[in-house]
Motif scaffolding. Sequence first.
Motif, PDB file in Angstrom:
ATOM      1  N   ASN A 112       0.832  -1.189   0.000  1.00  0.00           N
ATOM      2  CA  ASN A 112       0.000   0.000   0.000  1.00  0.00           C
ATOM      3  C   ASN A 112       0.868   1.241   0.000  1.00  0.00           C
ATOM      4  N   TYR A 113       0.236   2.355  -0.345  1.00  0.00           N
ATOM      5  CA  TYR A 113       0.955   3.612  -0.231  1.00  0.00           C
ATOM      6  C   TYR A 113       1.256   3.878   1.237  1.00  0.00           C
ATOM      7  N   ASP A 114       2.402   4.502   1.501  1.00  0.00           N
ATOM      8  CA  ASP A 114       2.545   5.132   2.804  1.00  0.00           C
ATOM      9  C   ASP A 114       1.550   6.285   2.813  1.00  0.00           C
ATOM     10  N   TYR A 115       0.909   6.480   3.954  1.00  0.00           N
ATOM     11  CA  TYR A 115      -0.084   7.544   4.017  1.00  0.00           C
ATOM     12  C   TYR A 115       0.614   8.887   4.211  1.00  0.00           C
ATOM     13  N   THR A 116       1.103   9.424   3.120  1.00  0.00           N
ATOM     14  CA  THR A 116       1.755  10.731   3.129  1.00  0.00           C
ATOM     15  C   THR A 116       1.104  11.602   2.066  1.00  0.00           C
ATOM     16  N   PHE A 117       1.446  12.885   2.092  1.00  0.00           N
ATOM     17  CA  PHE A 117       0.908  13.782   1.066  1.00  0.00           C
ATOM     18  C   PHE A 117       1.479  13.458  -0.311  1.00  0.00           C
ATOM     19  N   ASP A 118       2.707  12.980  -0.352  1.00  0.00           N
ATOM     20  CA  ASP A 118       3.335  12.666  -1.634  1.00  0.00           C
ATOM     21  C   ASP A 118       2.608  11.541  -2.368  1.00  0.00           C
ATOM     22  N   THR A 119       2.025  10.612  -1.623  1.00  0.00           N
ATOM     23  CA  THR A 119       1.363   9.474  -2.256  1.00  0.00           C
ATOM     24  C   THR A 119      -0.139   9.686  -2.437  1.00  0.00           C
ATOM     25  N   PHE A 120      -0.644  10.829  -1.996  1.00  0.00           N
ATOM     26  CA  PHE A 120      -2.074  11.121  -2.165  1.00  0.00           C
ATOM     27  C   PHE A 120      -2.305  11.632  -3.582  1.00  0.00           C
ATOM     28  N   ILE A 121      -3.211  10.988  -4.306  1.00  0.00           N
ATOM     29  CA  ILE A 121      -3.497  11.390  -5.686  1.00  0.00           C
ATOM     30  C   ILE A 121      -4.493  12.551  -5.683  1.00  0.00           C
ATOM     31  N   SER A 125     -11.873  16.404  -7.048  1.00  0.00           N
ATOM     32  CA  SER A 125     -12.783  15.989  -5.979  1.00  0.00           C
ATOM     33  C   SER A 125     -12.181  16.143  -4.585  1.00  0.00           C
ATOM     34  N   ASN A 126     -10.852  16.343  -4.504  1.00  0.00           N
ATOM     35  CA  ASN A 126     -10.233  16.376  -3.175  1.00  0.00           C
ATOM     36  C   ASN A 126      -9.190  17.478  -3.000  1.00  0.00           C
ATOM     37  N   GLU A 127      -9.005  18.332  -4.017  1.00  0.00           N
ATOM     38  CA  GLU A 127      -7.898  19.289  -3.977  1.00  0.00           C
ATOM     39  C   GLU A 127      -8.022  20.284  -2.820  1.00  0.00           C
ATOM     40  N   HIS A 163      -6.489   8.533   4.646  1.00  0.00           N
ATOM     41  CA  HIS A 163      -5.175   8.841   4.074  1.00  0.00           C
ATOM     42  C   HIS A 163      -4.761  10.262   4.471  1.00  0.00           C
ATOM     43  N   LEU A 164      -5.662  11.206   4.330  1.00  0.00           N
ATOM     44  CA  LEU A 164      -5.324  12.597   4.632  1.00  0.00           C
ATOM     45  C   LEU A 164      -5.043  12.824   6.114  1.00  0.00           C
ATOM     46  N   ILE A 165      -5.886  12.274   6.971  1.00  0.00           N
ATOM     47  CA  ILE A 165      -5.700  12.530   8.399  1.00  0.00           C
ATOM     48  C   ILE A 165      -4.411  11.853   8.900  1.00  0.00           C
ATOM     49  N   THR A 166      -4.084  10.693   8.312  1.00  0.00           N
ATOM     50  CA  THR A 166      -2.826  10.024   8.669  1.00  0.00           C
ATOM     51  C   THR A 166      -1.632  10.788   8.122  1.00  0.00           C
ATOM     52  N   ALA A 167      -1.779  11.335   6.923  1.00  0.00           N
ATOM     53  CA  ALA A 167      -0.698  12.133   6.330  1.00  0.00           C
ATOM     54  C   ALA A 167      -0.408  13.358   7.186  1.00  0.00           C
ATOM     55  N   ILE A 168      -1.460  13.966   7.737  1.00  0.00           N
ATOM     56  CA  ILE A 168      -1.254  15.111   8.638  1.00  0.00           C
ATOM     57  C   ILE A 168      -0.428  14.679   9.846  1.00  0.00           C
ATOM     58  N   ALA A 169      -0.835  13.558  10.451  1.00  0.00           N
ATOM     59  CA  ALA A 169      -0.107  13.066  11.629  1.00  0.00           C
ATOM     60  C   ALA A 169       1.351  12.760  11.290  1.00  0.00           C
ATOM     61  N   ASN A 170       1.574  12.121  10.137  1.00  0.00           N
ATOM     62  CA  ASN A 170       2.950  11.780   9.734  1.00  0.00           C
ATOM     63  C   ASN A 170       3.802  13.022   9.483  1.00  0.00           C
ATOM     64  N   GLU A 171       3.197  14.023   8.855  1.00  0.00           N
ATOM     65  CA  GLU A 171       3.946  15.248   8.553  1.00  0.00           C
ATOM     66  C   GLU A 171       4.283  16.009   9.837  1.00  0.00           C
ATOM     67  N   ARG A 291      -0.795   4.469 -10.447  1.00  0.00           N
ATOM     68  CA  ARG A 291       0.127   4.555  -9.305  1.00  0.00           C
ATOM     69  C   ARG A 291       0.189   3.214  -8.571  1.00  0.00           C
ATOM     70  N   LYS A 292      -0.950   2.584  -8.352  1.00  0.00           N
ATOM     71  CA  LYS A 292      -0.990   1.301  -7.664  1.00  0.00           C
ATOM     72  C   LYS A 292      -0.289   0.227  -8.502  1.00  0.00           C
ATOM     73  N   SER A 293      -0.440   0.289  -9.810  1.00  0.00           N
ATOM     74  CA  SER A 293       0.220  -0.670 -10.701  1.00  0.00           C
ATOM     75  C   SER A 293       1.734  -0.546 -10.599  1.00  0.00           C
ATOM     76  N   GLU A 294       2.233   0.690 -10.547  1.00  0.00           N
ATOM     77  CA  GLU A 294       3.675   0.914 -10.396  1.00  0.00           C
ATOM     78  C   GLU A 294       4.164   0.325  -9.080  1.00  0.00           C
ATOM     79  N   LEU A 295       3.394   0.526  -8.037  1.00  0.00           N
ATOM     80  CA  LEU A 295       3.769   0.034  -6.716  1.00  0.00           C
ATOM     81  C   LEU A 295       3.875  -1.489  -6.708  1.00  0.00           C
TER      82      LEU A 295
END
Length: 455
Positions: A112-121, A125-127, A163-171, A291-295
């Motif tokens: 899975n993606y690490d829940y960071t802002f860099d991995t958030f697509i 709808s979410n910008e 993903h977003l709330i975890t990315a906030i915590a990680n940052e 992105r998931k396919s690359e991962l």
Amino acid sequence: MNSFEEVFEEVKNYCLEHETIPVVAINTWINPLKPVSFDGNDAVFSIQTDFQKKIVEKYIPALSEAFSSVLGFEVNIIVNIESDAPEEIHIPTDAELEQKHAELEQKYKFANYDYTFDTFIEGRSNEFALACSKSVAKNCGEKSVQGYNPLFIHGPSGMGKTHLITAIANEVRKNHPDFNIVYVTSETFGSDLVNALNNGLISDFHDKYRNADILLIDDIQFFSGKERMQEEFFHTFYKLHQEGHQIVITSDRPPKELLTLEERLRTRFEGGLMADISAPDYETRLAIINRKSELLDLKMPSEVSEFMANRLKSNIRQLEGAVVRLKALNHFAGSPITISMAQSVIRDVLTDEQPIPITVEKIIAEVSNVYGISPDDIRSNKRNSNISIARKVAIYVVRAVVDMPLQVIGTEFGSRDHSTIVYSINSLKSAMEKDAALKNLVDDIIKDIQDKSKN
């Protein structure tokens, strides 16, 4: 029929219509067969790998029956291998195939993606929610971000709120390793509270939550109807907010739709910054698939990723699950990914996302949790006011959600007779007509139960 290819199409249709070969098997194993020649009674096919051939051989009796029905005479099916793969290999048993599939799914379960802002697509709808989240994470603790306090992110399940709330915590953790970061779900908050009350540790509970530099609560909607949890959270919220500590909240609904949440909480949520996330548009869905396919190191043809993006529109979790399944299918088939494979995967994903059945036990457990009593109390003959109203609510919800016959409902609730169940339902209906707060509470209980069945 003018060609071998057309005959083969008729054969596959026959197998599907008579259900002699499952749709998934047709798409995964039979469609890759390439008609080579039809000479006399010999139908010759080619396939890429020996592994595929071994699987196809299981379906030759069904194919032979179909050829006989379509053409009116028996056909000898011959399958040759295109590749130079060794002939002598172990043929897995069904049990071994099942085990290998489970092992492969486990291997990619954590891809899975690490829940960071860099991995958030990011997409339309979410910008806005992403921009707000980044600002909160960057300026956490500074006075300039107080207009963003609390940050309330809302949207349906599977859209990226966690993903977003975890990315906030990680940052924040990266930028402020000394900060006390408390990130929990609303259910964990409730569980911690119950444990603290039962074990006389309420001061420890207060220390944990009221001394946070940033408090992040996921799925706040499950606070609805739970008065003691709301009371504790209100005081926690008030203290942190007064001291300028950041609060981040997610919910499947905006505050105004959390009808059984206390008004003083709703107004404070609305006093901060609200950001919604909706279903991803086509471009965002396509980016998530790629992105998931690359991962997963999956070589996804563009026509397949576009096909999937056009058909899976509900949420991000659905898209990622489809790519993981496609990786597993590609691993076993040993052939390039095709739209037929994607069709099979999409059916599996949609089937897996059917709601979890709602049982009487789950309903009684939810109602007992809201009213702070035990499920045994609801099924008992106790008549105190709180238990009596909880019992009527549970009976009403079972009838509304599960639609069981009244006699069966009576059996589930301590062998009560038909007339008692009718009285309970009608009594609650009357009470809800007179009491808007009670109606809102029952409606919220029903919605929460239905939402949990989808997750």
